[in-house]
Design an enzyme around this catalytic site. Sequence first.
Site, short mmCIF file in Angstrom:
data_model
loop_
_atom_site.label_atom_id
_atom_site.label_comp_id
_atom_site.label_asym_id
_atom_site.label_seq_id
_atom_site.Cartn_x
_atom_site.Cartn_y
_atom_site.Cartn_z
N HIS A 83 -2.63 48.29 66.87
CA HIS A 83 -2.91 47.00 67.53
C HIS A 83 -1.90 45.91 67.25
O HIS A 83 -1.24 45.73 66.26
CB HIS A 83 -4.32 46.62 66.60
CG HIS A 83 -5.06 45.36 67.31
ND1 HIS A 83 -4.77 44.09 67.83
CD2 HIS A 83 -6.50 45.61 67.98
CE1 HIS A 83 -5.67 43.47 68.40
NE2 HIS A 83 -6.65 44.30 68.57
N GLY A 165 3.76 23.93 60.92
CA GLY A 165 4.97 24.60 60.43
C GLY A 165 6.06 24.25 60.57
O GLY A 165 6.28 22.96 61.28
N HIS A 170 6.56 32.96 58.93
CA HIS A 170 6.65 33.37 57.40
C HIS A 170 7.23 34.63 57.12
O HIS A 170 6.85 35.46 57.98
CB HIS A 170 5.20 33.15 56.69
CG HIS A 170 5.15 33.62 55.07
ND1 HIS A 170 5.38 34.83 54.63
CD2 HIS A 170 4.77 32.84 54.24
CE1 HIS A 170 4.98 34.55 53.20
NE2 HIS A 170 4.90 33.44 53.01
N PRO A 171 8.31 34.70 56.18
CA PRO A 171 8.95 35.97 56.25
C PRO A 171 8.17 37.37 56.04
O PRO A 171 8.55 38.27 56.59
CB PRO A 171 10.01 35.67 55.21
CG PRO A 171 9.38 34.73 54.17
CD PRO A 171 8.51 33.93 55.15
N ALA A 173 4.45 37.23 56.14
CA ALA A 173 2.89 37.22 56.55
C ALA A 173 2.70 36.63 57.99
O ALA A 173 1.77 36.40 58.68
CB ALA A 173 2.13 36.07 55.43
N GLY A 174 4.18 36.31 58.74
CA GLY A 174 4.10 36.02 59.86
C GLY A 174 3.55 34.59 60.18
O GLY A 174 3.86 33.37 59.39
#
Length: 304
Positions: A83, A165, A170-171, A173-174
Site C-alpha cells: 500500500h 512543518g 520527519h526522517p 515518520a514522514g
Amino acid sequence: MSGRVVECVPNFSEGREEATLLALEDALTSVAGVTLLGREADADHNRSVFTIAGEPEAVLEAAIRGVGVAAERIDLRTHRGEHPRLGAADVVPFVPVRGVTLEECAALAWAAGAEIWRRFAVPVYFYEAASKVAGRERLENVRRGQFEGLLEELASSSSRAPDLGEGVLHPSAGAVIVGARKFLIAFNVNLNTGDLAIAKAVAKKVRASSGGLPHVKAMGVMLHSRGLAQVSLNLTDFEVTPVHAAFEAVQREAAAYGVEVAGSELIGFIPRKAVESAFQGMLRIERFESASVIENALDAKLEA
C-alpha cells in the site's frame, strides 16, 4: 455516547508487528469517551486501519496520541508493503456521524494537525474538506511519490511542502495527512490470478480518474501471501456508486481477461444504508425501502 458523535479512521503503516498494533490500540483507547469499533491489519499491505468513535474532543485527543505512538515506533526507512504511504501515521480522517457537521470535522482536523506538529514535530498535510491548498483535496495528490519520492522532491522544490512543518519530512515518520470527509467504504476484490498487470488494468478501467465509475478510487496490488492480485477500492460516495455496482464492474472487467473473482473483503465498516442499497441492487427487489428491514422498522417505532 452523547448526541454528538465523530468517527476517526487512522491508517498506520504497520500491519505485521503485533506489539506495535497493541501500542496503537492502547493509545487510541486511552481517552475517556472513545470507543474502539474495530481494527484491521493486513500483512501484505503492511498497514492497519483503526476505527474509533465518540465525542469530538475525546476522539481528537485519541487520534493525536495514536499519531505519537506511530511516530515513535514505525520507521518508514525500513517499511515495505504493497500500500502506498507517506507517513508512519499515514492518514487520519475525521467523519461526522451524529450531531456534527463536516465543517466541524474540518476544524477538528486543523486542531489535530496543529497539535501533531507541536507535540511530535511530524509535518502535516490537510486533505478533503480540511484542505487548505488547491489540489490537495485528493488524497492521491498529496501522497504522490510516497515517502521516498517526496523526500527527493522537497530537497529541490518547496511546491509540495507540508501545510504545517518546516518544509521537510520527519526522517523516519514522514508526514501525516489529516482531513475531514464523509463516510468512505474501503472494499477490496481479490482476483483468481497472480498477474498483477491484470489487477492494475481492471483498476484503471473502473476508477473515476480514468473515466470509470464516479467517486471510485482503485489500484491493483499483489497479495504475496496468497498469490492473488487484488483490486483495492475506495468508494467515496456510495449513494452515487453503490458497493454492488463497483463489484460488478470489477467482475466484468476481470472477465474480459478470462479471470474470475476469488472473493472480496470489507476493510473497516460500512453504513447500514450502503448495505441496504447493495441488497436491493443485487436482488433487484422492487419497492424496497429502509423500513423493510425489521430492525429499522422497530427503531423508528421506538424513537417515535
